[in-house]
Scaffold this active site. Structure first.
Site, short mmCIF file in Angstrom:
data_model
loop_
_atom_site.label_atom_id
_atom_site.label_comp_id
_atom_site.label_asym_id
_atom_site.label_seq_id
_atom_site.Cartn_x
_atom_site.Cartn_y
_atom_site.Cartn_z
N ASP A 1 24.78 -52.93 16.47
CA ASP A 1 25.42 -53.68 15.38
C ASP A 1 24.41 -53.90 14.27
O ASP A 1 23.30 -54.37 14.51
CB ASP A 1 25.92 -55.04 15.89
CG ASP A 1 27.17 -54.89 16.72
OD1 ASP A 1 27.86 -53.86 16.58
OD2 ASP A 1 27.47 -55.79 17.53
N ASP B 1 41.05 -51.42 18.49
CA ASP B 1 40.79 -52.66 19.22
C ASP B 1 42.12 -53.12 19.79
O ASP B 1 43.09 -53.28 19.06
CB ASP B 1 40.24 -53.74 18.28
CG ASP B 1 38.83 -53.40 17.78
OD1 ASP B 1 38.20 -52.51 18.38
OD2 ASP B 1 38.38 -54.02 16.80
#
Lengths: 251, 194
Positions: free
Chosen positions: A11, A130
């Site tokens: 990330d 997702d």
């Protein structure tokens, strides 16, 4: 034999890795280039860099980062986060990214997948999905899994493939962060329904979880973040374990 | 030594350039015939679709230049497929350096495209010098070159196919040497030394 892929995810915020890492031999724990190179050295099969900031200034920082990663890393890597146009993809690929991952922008405007596949080829277009189980159904979510959409996950996975996605990155919000294992049942349904590779994400806590997602879950690749960053699982140990259990692995 | 990367409408040559940077080799990215002919090594990369790539090469006359080159030439991925006779991808007539055909993987059991790391074996030329048999390389493709007398490395997916080809000064690899780790880099280094 084609091998199952192990993919660490980093990330990125303002050009730095966030969540921290536990690499003692890193001079600078926040440097994504150095971390990426270490993972590549340890046998990671690919890398994913997820930009969690998406302002204009940060895009420039991201492009510089991509260029820097491409110079130092000799395995394929994907960049995702805030990508919503042909121009965005062009800039990232020209900077040396091998693939891009799109998510919310594909939900907002599915034709984007067709346009990107036509312009750049399916091989470099990953659609990230997702998903969360809500009232008996698997529902596609956006905004890091917070916002439900109208889309049913299994149907959406088929649609993105038909529109030209080259791979699907499937993240289960139900298992993500739990370290209790991947969403094997859903992953196997989607994998059996599609002819493109499925990268499973969300829930990795042990080496056995990867074994399960490759066997029960029929995933082509397994992605994880914190367990690698905090060295709870060493990539070489994981790959050795999987190979000993009979999974096709590059060692 | 002068190394040229052939410029055409194939996507993403950037990783090829960075791979050469990592080795420490200077290169020129060009579609100019004189520059290409005067190079010591020519790299013909490729990502994309065969018929679009071939029409671009024809437009620039490169479809005649490339087969007539006499220095070592290395084609990768679609670059390799364009060096064959014909590709099933949009029924495309290719350059015919290798008189073999490129076919689409047909399988209900295997996913197509073939994406990821696969082992190559049965090495027959100098480009794999220093590599162990069954080294892993990174592949992304839906079409493959059949096995032939030019096959100098083999890979298995659906059936055995040509991972690498060679005929005289023409070398080719189906996988992406530039992102296939140290082993892929070794192949580029070996090519620069032949």
């Amino acid at each position: 034999m084609l091998t199952k892929r192990i993919i660490p995810c980093l990330d990125i915020k303002d050009g730095r890795t966030v969540k921290g890492t536990n690499f003692v031999n890193l001079r600078d724990a926040g440097d994504p280039v150095e971390l990426g190179a270490i993972y590549a050295e340890q046998g990671a099969d690919e890398l994913v860099f997820l930009d969690i900031t998406a302002t204009v200034d940060n895009r420039k920082t991201l492009i510089d980062l991509v260029r820097n990663v491409a110079r130092h890393v000799n395995i394929p890597f994907t960049v995702g986060g805030g990508i919503s146009s042909i121009e965005d993809v062009s800039a990232l690929l020209n900077a040396g990214a091998d693939k891009v991952s799109i998510n919310s922008s594909a939900v907002r405007r599915p034709e984007l997948i067709d346009e990107l596949a036509l312009n750049f080829g399916s091989q470099c277009i990953i659609v990230a999905i997702d998903t969360r189980f809500v009232e008996g159904e698997h529902i596609v979510h956006t905004h890091g899994g917070r916002k439900p959409t109208e889309l049913r996950t299994i149907a959406w996975a088929k649609e993105v493939e038909d529109r030209g996605a080259g791979e699907i990155l499937l993240t289960s919000m139900d298992t993500d962060g739990t370290k209790a294992g991947f969403a094997n049942e859903l992953t196997s349904i989607i994998s059996a329904n599609s002819s493109i590779p499925i990268i499973a994400s969300g829930g990795a806590g042990t080496m056995e979880h990867f074994y399960d997602v490759f066997t029960e879950g029929k995933a082509d690749a397994g992605l994880a973040a914190s367990i690698f960053h905090f060295k709870e699982i060493d990539i070489i140990d994981l790959k050795t374990y999987l190979k000993e259990k009979g999974v096709a692995i590059r060692l | 030594m002068k190394t040229v990367i052939i410029k055409y409408n194939a996507g993403n040559v950037q990783s090829v350039m960075y791979a050469l940077d990592r080795i420490g080799v200077n290169y020129l990215w060009t579609d100019d015939e004189t520059e290409i002919r005067s190079a010591d090594r020519v790299i013909f990369p490729g990502v994309g679709e065969a018929s679009t790539a071939m029409s671009y090469l024809r437009e620039k006359g490169l479809d005649k230049v490339i087969p007539s080159l006499t220095q070592p030439v290395l084609g990768t991925c679609v670059g390799m497929q364009l060096m064959c006779r014909h590709s099933e991808e949009n029924d495309t007539t290719c350059m015919g350096i290798f008189d073999i055909d490129v076919k689409r993987f047909q399988s209900s059991e295997y996913k197509v495209p073939h994406v990821g790391w696969n082992n190559i074996y049965n090495f027959k030329n100098g480009l794999t010098e220093g590599l162990n048999e069954n080294s892993f390389m990174y592949f992304v493709h839906s079409y493959y070159a059949e096995l032939s007398p030019y096959t100098v490395a083999t890979c298995d997916y659906v059936q055995p196919f040509s991972a690498m080809l060679q005929k005289d000064n023409f070398y080719a690899a189906q996988f992406h040497t530039e992102i296939s780790g140290k082993e892929g880099q070794r192949i580029i280094e070996n090519f620069l030394k032949v």
